[in-house]
Design a protein around this motif. Sequence first.
Motif, PDB file in Angstrom:
ATOM      1  N   ILE A 473      63.447  10.274  -3.363  1.00 56.45           N
ATOM      2  CA  ILE A 473      64.588   9.393  -3.636  1.00 56.45           C
ATOM      3  C   ILE A 473      65.516   9.475  -2.431  1.00 56.45           C
ATOM      4  N   THR A 474      65.557   8.406  -1.628  1.00 55.31           N
ATOM      5  CA  THR A 474      66.260   8.465  -0.347  1.00 55.31           C
ATOM      6  C   THR A 474      67.699   7.974  -0.414  1.00 55.31           C
ATOM      7  N   PHE A 475      68.125   7.378  -1.519  1.00 53.35           N
ATOM      8  CA  PHE A 475      69.518   6.934  -1.628  1.00 53.35           C
ATOM      9  C   PHE A 475      70.330   8.007  -2.340  1.00 53.35           C
ATOM     10  N   SER A 476      71.662   7.853  -2.351  1.00 51.44           N
ATOM     11  CA  SER A 476      72.511   8.900  -2.911  1.00 51.44           C
ATOM     12  C   SER A 476      73.535   8.355  -3.900  1.00 51.44           C
ATOM     13  N   PHE A 477      73.140   7.350  -4.695  1.00 55.01           N
ATOM     14  CA  PHE A 477      74.008   6.875  -5.769  1.00 55.01           C
ATOM     15  C   PHE A 477      73.777   7.768  -6.985  1.00 55.01           C
ATOM     16  N   ALA A 499      65.125  14.640  -4.287  1.00 58.74           N
ATOM     17  CA  ALA A 499      66.256  13.718  -4.374  1.00 58.74           C
ATOM     18  C   ALA A 499      67.294  14.073  -3.321  1.00 58.74           C
ATOM     19  N   ARG A 500      67.998  13.057  -2.873  1.00 61.65           N
ATOM     20  CA  ARG A 500      69.086  13.233  -1.910  1.00 61.65           C
ATOM     21  C   ARG A 500      70.400  12.980  -2.621  1.00 61.65           C
ATOM     22  N   THR A 501      71.440  13.737  -2.271  1.00 63.41           N
ATOM     23  CA  THR A 501      72.738  13.537  -2.889  1.00 63.41           C
ATOM     24  C   THR A 501      73.846  13.849  -1.897  1.00 63.41           C
ATOM     25  N   ARG A 502      74.944  13.155  -2.050  1.00 62.13           N
ATOM     26  CA  ARG A 502      76.117  13.456  -1.223  1.00 62.13           C
ATOM     27  C   ARG A 502      76.933  14.592  -1.824  1.00 62.13           C
ATOM     28  N   TYR A 503      76.801  14.774  -3.127  1.00 62.35           N
ATOM     29  CA  TYR A 503      77.712  15.648  -3.858  1.00 62.35           C
ATOM     30  C   TYR A 503      77.000  16.903  -4.344  1.00 62.35           C
ATOM     31  N   VAL A 504      77.573  18.061  -4.027  1.00 63.76           N
ATOM     32  CA  VAL A 504      76.998  19.333  -4.442  1.00 63.76           C
ATOM     33  C   VAL A 504      76.988  19.453  -5.965  1.00 63.76           C
ATOM     34  N   ASP A 505      78.011  18.890  -6.617  1.00 60.66           N
ATOM     35  CA  ASP A 505      78.100  18.995  -8.079  1.00 60.66           C
ATOM     36  C   ASP A 505      76.940  18.309  -8.786  1.00 60.66           C
TER      37      ASP A 505
END
Length: 662
Positions: A473-477, A499-505
């Motif tokens: 999963i390359t997007f971060s929504f 999965a990729r994410t911007r947010y650590v939470d």
Amino acid sequence: MHDAALLRDFVILLAASLPVVFVTRRLGLPALVGFLVTGFLLGPGVSGAVESTERVQQLAEIGVILLLFTVGLEFSLARLTKMARLLVGAGCLQLGSTVAVVTGVAMIAGYSVTQGLVLALVAALSSTALSLAMLDSRGELGSTYAGPTLAVLLFQDLCVVPVLMALPVLAGTEDVSASAVLGRFALGMFGVLAAGYVARSLLPQLLHQVLRLRSRELFIGVVVLACFGTAWLTATLGLSLAIGAFLAGLVVSESEYSHQIVADVLPLRDLFGSVFFLSIGMLVDPATVIERPVLILALSAAVMAVKGTLAGLSVMPFRASPGAAILAGVALAQVGEFSFVITTESARLGLLSSQTVQLVVAVSVVTMLLTPLAMFVAGRLVVARELPGLEPDAALRAERPPHGHVVVVGYGHNGRNLVRVLKDAGVPYRVVDVDFDAVRVGKQDGESVVFGDATRPVVLDYVHADSAAVIAITFSFPEQARRLVAAARRINPSGGIIARTRYVDEMDELYALGANDVIPEEFEATVDMFARILQFLEIPRNIIAAQVDVIRSRHYAMLRGKGGGPSYLESLYDLFTAATVATHLVRSESPAVGRSLDALDLEGRTGVSLVAIVRRGQPVTAPARDFTIDKGDILVITGSHGQLARAGALMDPVAVEEEARA
């Protein structure tokens, strides 16, 4: 007994909604169509099974509140902030252009300027409840056209209060200045912002304290209170219930509990949402339909064509692709529920006759009835337009790839880079994206990017995700990533999910939903900097890789403050100061290829000790000095970190230069 009558109507509606859903599903039609038709048949004008539409409309308002609350949960304050320019710009263009065109047409048809303006305001407003419910049922709340659609809908809802205040002025019953209307609007907006700030400050802390008590009932109670309380507060300020409910969902979406809240609220939303569409169908007067069926259909088609075209053109200046503009225009083409309020108030003030009001209501309901069907057709036409030469179904069908392929979800910047690496490495892959522009870029790049929403199982099935070795999963929504991880894990219980994410939470929840690995962007920057520091310290590449693996282990526990500490640092120091064993793959461009061990003099020039050489899987221990090195050989060497670094530079100077340039 009023309460018994309300319960009776509610039971009738529930009993009618069950077969409606069954029949529409079997016919492949949206359930919204069935609800509107059933409401028309149950209403006082036809069968009379439900006598009072006022009681039903009270239940319907609950459905609208819950619908907008869950839509708010799908978004975030950051995303809404980015939409501010789109909300005001596209909203003004859509409302202004529609009012101007419809007013002109109405005057040509014989209406006065005042009546034409009222009819134009009625036609300009779309159905927030229907549009968003339709997007949700299609699984497209995260699509490229959902943002422009929501922006215009929110702007329309904000304009309802000024429109209602302007009606007495148009009727000549009140002398209200434009400054008073704008002042009331500004006061309402200030109240909304104040309520949002207070809710954002207090609600997350309150939810956290409630969850510590481990009471599901209390948790749901607080969520429902926040939803309906904020809706009530905005209503008292003169704005719509929908705005307040959306604001409450938006605030709650910032917490890590939003995914669970969606799961708890969805059953209630679906239940009362169906009541809303049933209540809309009850408003149609059958006598008007019987007397003027051709006129109603012609007006409905004309309204949808004009309004849809203007709405689509309104979002295009704000970087909406042609496909997104078309779909947004169709989603906004119907006449909305607030139009009923405006027509009723206009009739009371003498601006519109009762016959005109009934005609407007009938046209509004017919446009709502036709919108889901128009969306189905438009969706297929847009695919054909954006992907010339492909049928819509063919765009979704992918030949079964070799076993162990990778499914790449998203063909944005990260997705394109990943595909490029997979192609160079000879790894089979399939790519899927719901963004028309990304699909078009994929075709230009020579990639068969599948068009579809990967959160829907049918799309995952088309790319054979059930047999994939890895789903990336390359997007971060956040919301879309959560839904996709859950859907991917259901269809492929044993495959890897990254999965990729911007947010650590977001990490813990994605792991709980089934992800094998979650890559947080902010931590990866730290890891990359750490690896480059070790390169400057002349630490061999294999040791750097080992240390990076330590940092990434246990879900980045050390960087999250959940692991590491003195024991980790001591082991790292021990590794740095001790001699170690390393393996080195001889690449085809290495200067060692074709040279004997004696000519290379690896031990004399670098100080390392050669333990063995592995050739085609077979180890050669204590090789003779005349042993000739070939590409693909793996040298097993031991020494200090400095010695290993010098050996690597001797055998692979190209790689060292590339690292230096990087």
